[in-house]
Scaffold this motif. Structure first.
Motif, PDB file in Angstrom:
ATOM      1  N   LEU A  15       0.842  -1.201   0.000  1.00 27.05           N
ATOM      2  CA  LEU A  15       0.000   0.000   0.000  1.00 27.05           C
ATOM      3  C   LEU A  15       0.875   1.249   0.000  1.00 27.05           C
ATOM      4  O   LEU A  15       0.701   2.143  -0.828  1.00 27.05           O
ATOM      5  CB  LEU A  15      -0.957   0.007   1.192  1.00 27.05           C
ATOM      6  N   GLY A  16       1.837   1.322   0.906  1.00 27.82           N
ATOM      7  CA  GLY A  16       2.753   2.471   0.928  1.00 27.82           C
ATOM      8  C   GLY A  16       3.588   2.547  -0.331  1.00 27.82           C
ATOM      9  O   GLY A  16       3.822   3.632  -0.880  1.00 27.82           O
ATOM     10  N   ASP A  17       4.040   1.386  -0.804  1.00 27.71           N
ATOM     11  CA  ASP A  17       4.826   1.343  -2.035  1.00 27.71           C
ATOM     12  C   ASP A  17       4.011   1.834  -3.226  1.00 27.71           C
ATOM     13  O   ASP A  17       4.536   2.509  -4.124  1.00 27.71           O
ATOM     14  CB  ASP A  17       5.327  -0.075  -2.311  1.00 27.71           C
ATOM     15  N   ALA A  18       2.719   1.501  -3.261  1.00 24.28           N
ATOM     16  CA  ALA A  18       1.858   1.919  -4.371  1.00 24.28           C
ATOM     17  C   ALA A  18       1.739   3.442  -4.416  1.00 24.28           C
ATOM     18  O   ALA A  18       1.831   4.049  -5.489  1.00 24.28           O
ATOM     19  CB  ALA A  18       0.474   1.278  -4.237  1.00 24.28           C
ATOM     20  N   ILE A  19       1.556   4.056  -3.259  1.00 29.76           N
ATOM     21  CA  ILE A  19       1.455   5.525  -3.208  1.00 29.76           C
ATOM     22  C   ILE A  19       2.772   6.155  -3.647  1.00 29.76           C
ATOM     23  O   ILE A  19       2.794   7.086  -4.457  1.00 29.76           O
ATOM     24  CB  ILE A  19       1.046   5.993  -1.801  1.00 29.76           C
ATOM     25  N   SER A  20       3.879   5.643  -3.144  1.00 27.47           N
ATOM     26  CA  SER A  20       5.199   6.161  -3.510  1.00 27.47           C
ATOM     27  C   SER A  20       5.438   6.025  -5.014  1.00 27.47           C
ATOM     28  O   SER A  20       5.873   6.977  -5.678  1.00 27.47           O
ATOM     29  CB  SER A  20       6.284   5.410  -2.731  1.00 27.47           C
ATOM     30  N   TRP A  21       5.163   4.854  -5.563  1.00 26.91           N
ATOM     31  CA  TRP A  21       5.369   4.617  -6.995  1.00 26.91           C
ATOM     32  C   TRP A  21       4.479   5.526  -7.831  1.00 26.91           C
ATOM     33  O   TRP A  21       4.918   6.085  -8.837  1.00 26.91           O
ATOM     34  CB  TRP A  21       5.094   3.152  -7.331  1.00 26.91           C
ATOM     35  N   CYS A  22       3.231   5.697  -7.409  1.00 29.20           N
ATOM     36  CA  CYS A  22       2.299   6.540  -8.148  1.00 29.20           C
ATOM     37  C   CYS A  22       2.806   7.985  -8.211  1.00 29.20           C
ATOM     38  O   CYS A  22       2.795   8.604  -9.271  1.00 29.20           O
ATOM     39  CB  CYS A  22       0.920   6.490  -7.480  1.00 29.20           C
ATOM     40  N   GLY A  40      13.051   1.255  -3.861  1.00 25.37           N
ATOM     41  CA  GLY A  40      13.730   1.455  -5.134  1.00 25.37           C
ATOM     42  C   GLY A  40      13.174   0.650  -6.292  1.00 25.37           C
ATOM     43  O   GLY A  40      13.788   0.581  -7.341  1.00 25.37           O
ATOM     44  N   LEU A  41      12.008   0.036  -6.113  1.00 26.65           N
ATOM     45  CA  LEU A  41      11.398  -0.727  -7.210  1.00 26.65           C
ATOM     46  C   LEU A  41      10.670   0.221  -8.156  1.00 26.65           C
ATOM     47  O   LEU A  41      10.042   1.178  -7.726  1.00 26.65           O
ATOM     48  CB  LEU A  41      10.403  -1.752  -6.668  1.00 26.65           C
ATOM     49  N   GLY A  42      10.771  -0.058  -9.426  1.00 32.11           N
ATOM     50  CA  GLY A  42      10.085   0.751 -10.424  1.00 32.11           C
ATOM     51  C   GLY A  42       9.872  -0.060 -11.681  1.00 32.11           C
ATOM     52  O   GLY A  42      10.164  -1.255 -11.735  1.00 32.11           O
ATOM     53  N   SER A  43       9.379   0.593 -12.711  1.00 39.24           N
ATOM     54  CA  SER A  43       9.141  -0.036 -14.011  1.00 39.24           C
ATOM     55  C   SER A  43       8.392  -1.354 -13.862  1.00 39.24           C
ATOM     56  O   SER A  43       7.396  -1.433 -13.159  1.00 39.24           O
ATOM     57  CB  SER A  43      10.450  -0.238 -14.759  1.00 39.24           C
ATOM     58  N   ASP A  44       8.893  -2.413 -14.513  1.00 38.65           N
ATOM     59  CA  ASP A  44       8.206  -3.700 -14.507  1.00 38.65           C
ATOM     60  C   ASP A  44       8.306  -4.437 -13.169  1.00 38.65           C
ATOM     61  O   ASP A  44       7.593  -5.414 -12.949  1.00 38.65           O
ATOM     62  CB  ASP A  44       8.745  -4.594 -15.625  1.00 38.65           C
ATOM     63  N   GLU A  45       9.164  -3.979 -12.275  1.00 41.41           N
ATOM     64  CA  GLU A  45       9.340  -4.655 -10.978  1.00 41.41           C
ATOM     65  C   GLU A  45       8.093  -4.572 -10.100  1.00 41.41           C
ATOM     66  O   GLU A  45       7.925  -5.381  -9.194  1.00 41.41           O
ATOM     67  CB  GLU A  45      10.517  -4.049 -10.219  1.00 41.41           C
TER      68      GLU A  45
END
Length: 138
Positions: free
Chosen positions: A49-56, A64-69
């Motif tokens: 959930l936190g990662d989704a907000i950060s990525w968005c 540090g995950l991005g793109s297809d990860e």
């Protein structure tokens, strides 16, 4: 700044979820892992959930995950789930309301980033520019 709601589709451990966070104050997040019941709440998507907000908002997670990860995979095949990845974050910045929507391998929007602002008529104006990089600066 407040985040009243988040919509997530095929992001890391989250298949599809909508979170209403408006006026909740401190939130306790607990998960149930339906894919691996012996794991209890491990791997259920709490950190996602936190990662989704950060990525968005910024294009990468705190890890540090991005793109297809960030694309959710089917546990049975270990291949990306069909339908693509999307996170839609609603932001209330002292009365100014925005939506930031980021896509990855999404059928219609490919890998787009969009920023919208709510106008006085109640419609969402698209503030996105010609490229994702320019929209990210916005």
């Amino acid at each position: 700044m407040k985040i009243p709601s988040v919509i997530v589709q095929n992001f890391l451990a989250i298949g599809k979820a909508e979170f209403s966070l408006d006026s909740l104050g401190l939130v306790h997040v607990y998960g149930i892992n339906n894919d691996e019941t012996s794991a209890d709440s491990n791997g259920s998507g709490k950190s996602s959930l936190g990662d989704a907000i950060s990525w968005c908002l910024w294009g990468s997670t705190a890890r540090g995950l991005g793109s297809d990860e960030v694309i959710s995979t089917d546990p049975a095949t270990n291949k990306p789930k069909k339908g693509g990845t999307m996170v839609d974050t609603h932001i209330d910045d002292d009365g100014d309301e925005y939506r930031v929507v980021r896509y990855r391998n999404y059928p219609k929007h490919k890998n787009d980033l969009h920023v919208f602002k709510l106008n006085s008529a109640g419609d969402w104006d698209d503030l996105s520019t010609g490229t994702n990089a320019a929209t990210q600066k916005l």
